[in-house]
Design an enzyme around this catalytic site. Structure first.
Site, PDB file in Angstrom:
ATOM      1  N   SER A  10     -18.694  46.632 -56.679  1.00 19.49           N
ATOM      2  CA  SER A  10     -19.739  45.615 -56.579  1.00 19.49           C
ATOM      3  C   SER A  10     -19.373  44.437 -57.462  1.00 19.49           C
ATOM      4  CB  SER A  10     -21.068  46.205 -57.045  1.00 19.49           C
ATOM      5  OG  SER A  10     -22.041  45.204 -57.221  1.00 19.49           O
ATOM      6  N   TYR A  23     -25.445  51.410 -63.293  1.00 22.17           N
ATOM      7  CA  TYR A  23     -24.933  50.949 -62.003  1.00 22.17           C
ATOM      8  C   TYR A  23     -23.704  50.061 -62.197  1.00 22.17           C
ATOM      9  CZ  TYR A  23     -24.655  48.696 -57.455  1.00 22.17           C
ATOM     10  OH  TYR A  23     -24.206  48.217 -56.249  1.00 22.17           O
TER      11      TYR A  23
END
Length: 137
Positions: A10, A23
């Site tokens: 990401s 995350y």
């Protein structure tokens, strides 16, 4: 080439992400792991590609509407697949590439501030949506 492994990281792996620390750390891990494995297995004909996208319009991000900045899943996948064989690390989508470039030139303290503001805004929007749903229930 004998094989291809595409790992999904990401854009949040670029800097630590306030309120989503686990995350962003796990996405950084995926990026570093893919890069190391690509180096280790390149001589065996196995290619590792890391995708580092920004927002994609999916069910978990249903508050977003697809468009140029936030593609739908089909648009993103088609774009990302077109990078196979040309890039080992890619955002997979052209506007995400522009966002990546912007992140590269943004001081970390500004990244933290903008991320914090965005996540608070999104969180507030979800909370307001949840409250509206409860009123109508």
């Amino acid at each position: 080439e004998k094989g291809l492994i595409i790992n999904l990281s990401s854009i949040s792996s670029f800097y630590p992400l306030p309120f989503l620390a686990v995350y962003s750390a796990s996405k950084a891990y995926v990026d570093w792991l893919s890069r190391a494995l690509d180096y280790e297995y390149r001589s065996k004909g196995i290619v590792f590609q890391t995708l580092l996208p920004s927002y994609i319009s999916t069910k978990p991000t249903s508050f977003t509407k697809p468009g140029y900045i936030i593609p739908d899943t089909c648009t993103f996948v088609n774009s990302a697949l077109s990078t196979v064989g040309t890039a080992r690390r890619t955002t997979g989508y052209w506007t995400h590439g522009l966002q990546w470039w912007w992140c590269e030139h943004l001081p970390e303290n500004l990244w933290n501030l903008f991320s914090w503001m965005l996540l608070k805004m999104l969180d507030n929007g979800k909370l307001q949506f949840d409250k509206q749903e409860k009123k109508h229930s």
